[in-house]
Design a protein around this motif. Sequence first.
Motif, PDB file in Angstrom:
ATOM      1  N   SER A 226       0.830  -1.215   0.000  1.00  0.00           N
ATOM      2  CA  SER A 226       0.000   0.000   0.000  1.00  0.00           C
ATOM      3  C   SER A 226       0.866   1.268   0.000  1.00  0.00           C
ATOM      4  N   GLU A 227       2.044   1.189   0.613  1.00  0.00           N
ATOM      5  CA  GLU A 227       2.896   2.385   0.666  1.00  0.00           C
ATOM      6  C   GLU A 227       3.892   2.461  -0.488  1.00  0.00           C
ATOM      7  N   ASN A 228       4.492   1.312  -0.798  1.00  0.00           N
ATOM      8  CA  ASN A 228       5.513   1.287  -1.847  1.00  0.00           C
ATOM      9  C   ASN A 228       4.988   0.526  -3.063  1.00  0.00           C
ATOM     10  N   LYS A 229       4.650   1.270  -4.115  1.00  0.00           N
ATOM     11  CA  LYS A 229       3.995   0.670  -5.277  1.00  0.00           C
ATOM     12  C   LYS A 229       4.907  -0.296  -6.048  1.00  0.00           C
ATOM     13  N   ASP A 230       6.234  -0.173  -5.843  1.00  0.00           N
ATOM     14  CA  ASP A 230       7.165  -1.064  -6.552  1.00  0.00           C
ATOM     15  C   ASP A 230       7.368  -2.370  -5.803  1.00  0.00           C
ATOM     16  N   MET A 231       6.727  -2.492  -4.677  1.00  0.00           N
ATOM     17  CA  MET A 231       6.916  -3.659  -3.819  1.00  0.00           C
ATOM     18  C   MET A 231       5.667  -4.540  -3.838  1.00  0.00           C
ATOM     19  N   ILE A 232       5.877  -5.873  -3.963  1.00  0.00           N
ATOM     20  CA  ILE A 232       4.738  -6.788  -3.884  1.00  0.00           C
ATOM     21  C   ILE A 232       4.783  -7.516  -2.542  1.00  0.00           C
ATOM     22  N   ARG A 233       3.643  -7.533  -1.901  1.00  0.00           N
ATOM     23  CA  ARG A 233       3.543  -8.137  -0.589  1.00  0.00           C
ATOM     24  C   ARG A 233       2.948  -9.543  -0.740  1.00  0.00           C
ATOM     25  N   VAL A 234       3.691 -10.538  -0.251  1.00  0.00           N
ATOM     26  CA  VAL A 234       3.212 -11.929  -0.320  1.00  0.00           C
ATOM     27  C   VAL A 234       3.053 -12.444   1.103  1.00  0.00           C
ATOM     28  N   SER A 274      10.196  -8.086  -9.437  1.00  0.00           N
ATOM     29  CA  SER A 274       9.809  -6.962  -8.596  1.00  0.00           C
ATOM     30  C   SER A 274      10.333  -7.208  -7.181  1.00  0.00           C
ATOM     31  N   LYS A 275      10.488  -6.146  -6.411  1.00  0.00           N
ATOM     32  CA  LYS A 275      10.843  -6.303  -5.008  1.00  0.00           C
ATOM     33  C   LYS A 275       9.673  -6.969  -4.281  1.00  0.00           C
ATOM     34  N   VAL A 276      10.006  -7.853  -3.351  1.00  0.00           N
ATOM     35  CA  VAL A 276       8.959  -8.597  -2.649  1.00  0.00           C
ATOM     36  C   VAL A 276       9.151  -8.495  -1.143  1.00  0.00           C
ATOM     37  N   TYR A 277       8.053  -8.241  -0.446  1.00  0.00           N
ATOM     38  CA  TYR A 277       8.055  -8.372   0.996  1.00  0.00           C
ATOM     39  C   TYR A 277       7.311  -9.653   1.321  1.00  0.00           C
ATOM     40  N   LEU A 278       8.030 -10.630   1.885  1.00  0.00           N
ATOM     41  CA  LEU A 278       7.418 -11.935   2.149  1.00  0.00           C
ATOM     42  C   LEU A 278       7.135 -12.103   3.635  1.00  0.00           C
ATOM     43  N   GLU A 279       5.867 -12.308   3.928  1.00  0.00           N
ATOM     44  CA  GLU A 279       5.462 -12.538   5.310  1.00  0.00           C
ATOM     45  C   GLU A 279       5.114 -14.025   5.459  1.00  0.00           C
ATOM     46  N   LEU A 280       5.870 -14.702   6.323  1.00  0.00           N
ATOM     47  CA  LEU A 280       5.712 -16.161   6.452  1.00  0.00           C
ATOM     48  C   LEU A 280       5.178 -16.544   7.822  1.00  0.00           C
TER      49      LEU A 280
END
Length: 302
Positions: A226-234, A274-280
Amino acid sequence: MQQGNNGFKSGFISIIGRPNVGKSTFLNRVVGQKIAIMSDKPQTTRNKVQGVVTTNDSQMVFIDTPGINEPRHKLGDFMLRVAKNTFREVDVLLFVASADDRIGKQDRFVLDMLKGIDVPVFLVLNKIDQVHPDNLPKIIEGYRNEFDFKEAIPISALQGNNVENLLAKITEYLPEGPQYYPADQITDHPERFIISELIREKALHLTREEIPHSIAVVIEKIAPDSENKDMIRVQATIMVERDSQKGIVIGKKGVLLKEIGSRARKDIENLLGSKVYLELWVKVQKDWRNKAVHLRDFGFRD
Ligand code: GDP
Ligand code: MG
Ligand code: K
């Protein structure tokens, strides 16, 4: 001769064989991108994964079937049914065997399932880099004594030896047909499935022999940050069967889960570009293997 296809050939090819003979390695080599999970452990490929190879005059659609074993529980039955169903849909079956291993009970079990089916079956004798070339004819003869293979082709999926010949041979057996997929499409699976397999692969590798193959990874969410449009949150959850397994996957002070996440994130970033933020997360779901009702939730399909 059919008009309109200009001699273009296309069809479906199923890859079968007991675990660890190199089915995923072969698929990854011909498709050229890491889509099927690879592991030293058996039974890490549980879904149908399609890889598409398109040349100037043909298109081969590969289906990587689950590691076929004698069914011991419900998941086994389910996998077996999935595998058998694919046999009816294909134009060529590749029975993959390992040149450095003897014909075993599991090979015979798979070959027995193939007896009487109407599809040409190739023997793909893999891992020839592990044996002396002089021994190949005898090994192939051994397999031919077990089953009436249409072709027998030795390859090394790892090193690429003779793989082009195998593809050419497959094309000979395909009917004239349309190009089913765009030339640049390598898989018809959603990224969601690939991502879950990438995470599962890291978990299996990093925990070594300590957790069973029954773990599953559920992808809860894939969305732009939601904050960083270049980042995908998984957001993903690793499902285990027991509290003890949860502890193993998380590791001391969460070190192992962190490592699983960081390795998986790199692969997912490559996949998505793309840059990814991975929440496991790790969750215990007792006896899920025996609860057929849950199978669908884990991405299994009939
Ligand atoms: P699957 O279970 O049939 O899908 O097998 P995998 O593709 O996961 O391979 C199992 C193991 O065998 C992996 O460690 C691969 O690197 C290895 N392997 C696959 N193909 C070859 C090959 O041609 N030569 C050698 N030496 N090893 C291979
Ligand atoms: Mg595999
Ligand atoms: K494997």
